[in-house]
Design an enzyme around this catalytic site. Structure first.
Site, PDB file in Angstrom:
ATOM      1  N   CYS A 194      44.872  38.282  24.442  1.00  0.00           N
ATOM      2  CA  CYS A 194      44.730  37.535  23.351  1.00  0.00           C
ATOM      3  C   CYS A 194      44.560  38.314  22.091  1.00  0.00           C
ATOM      4  O   CYS A 194      44.629  37.903  20.714  1.00  0.00           O
ATOM      5  CB  CYS A 194      43.723  36.408  23.306  1.00  0.00           C
ATOM      6  SG  CYS A 194      41.910  37.236  23.148  1.00  0.00           S
ATOM      7  N   GLU A 232      32.475  59.322  33.348  1.00  0.00           N
ATOM      8  CA  GLU A 232      32.254  58.239  34.493  1.00  0.00           C
ATOM      9  C   GLU A 232      30.951  58.731  35.205  1.00  0.00           C
ATOM     10  O   GLU A 232      31.127  58.512  36.337  1.00  0.00           O
ATOM     11  CB  GLU A 232      33.621  59.020  35.382  1.00  0.00           C
ATOM     12  CG  GLU A 232      34.989  58.751  34.823  1.00  0.00           C
ATOM     13  CD  GLU A 232      35.399  57.662  34.691  1.00  0.00           C
ATOM     14  OE1 GLU A 232      34.871  56.682  34.756  1.00  0.00           O
ATOM     15  OE2 GLU A 232      36.629  57.439  34.018  1.00  0.00           O
TER      16      GLU A 232
HETATM   17 MG    MG Z   1      37.549  57.312  30.711  1.00  0.00          MG
END
Ligand code: MG
Ligand code: ADP
Length: 191
Positions: A156, A97
């Site tokens: 999709c 992150e």
């Molecule tokens: Mg992650």
């Protein structure tokens, strides 16, 4: 498929490190791939340290957890500089992150690599508006290796590179998971 880098250090007196970036949208398997690489380094008996921004407490205060429940122990940090202080004598530094870490992370990982460490960084390359996220562009520019992983568009089934926000909030940081975001391809992201 990512090929583990082979650095010929036989002729060198000092060990030189390098930087790897794993980027992509939410659900693209960044954390999965980060954990895979770190576990392989551990199998090779390398000393591994893992960090994540303290902000990211979605699943666990200290573990890094993927959406398919793989986990690895990590140290939460408030600022990039803390990584420099805590990396110690390890061989491999993992960061998850990274988009949430302050811009000093770029210098920090460069110093670590210059001091012989392999640094593996995972992070969102784009925010929910499709804009480059935090320090990720600079990290990608300065890394030796970049891997972009992809999710499956939930509308999709095409290759998805965007994290579509399902709620109306305009905050850049909105922690949440399947209930707040979904992976979408270029076409479905616009609708
Ligand atoms: Mg992650
Ligand atoms: P990231 O760290 O990039 O958010 P994770 O490594 O945590 O991704 O999770 C990847 C896992 O998410 C996949 O292996 C799969 O089980 C799950 N997943 C859920 N939704 C999707 C999706 N739309 N496309 C691909 N994988 C998905």
């Amino acid at each position: 498929m990512f090929i583990e880098p082979y650095h010929n250090q036989n002729q060198r007196e000092t060990k030189v490190g390098w930087i790897e970036v794993i980027c992509g949208s939410m659900f693209s398997g960044k954390t999965e791939e980060l954990i895979r690489r770190l576990n392989r380094a551990k199998i090779a008996k390398q000393k591994v340290e893992i960090f994540k921004p303290a902000l990211d407490t979605r699943y666990h205060a200290e573990d890094i957890v993927s959406h398919n429940s793989l986990a690895i122990r990590s140290t939460p940090v408030q600022a990039a500089q803390e990584i420099l202080l805590m990396a110690g004598d390890c061989d491999v530094v993992g960061i998850d992150e990274a988009q949430f870490i302050d811009s000093e992370i770029v210098e920090v990982v460069s110093i670590l690599a210059n001091h012989g460490k392999r640094v593996i960084i995972a992070g969102l390359d784009m925010d929910f508006q499709g804009k480059p996220f935090g320090p990720m562009p600079a990290l990608m520019a300065t890394a030796e290796y970049i891997t972009k992983v992809h999710a499956v568009c939930v509308v999709c089934g095409d290759v998805a590179q965007y994290s579509y926000r399902k709620t109306a909030s305009q905050d850049k940081v909105l922690l949440g998971e399947t209930d707040s975001y979904e992976a979408r391809c270029r076409r479905c992201f616009q609708h």
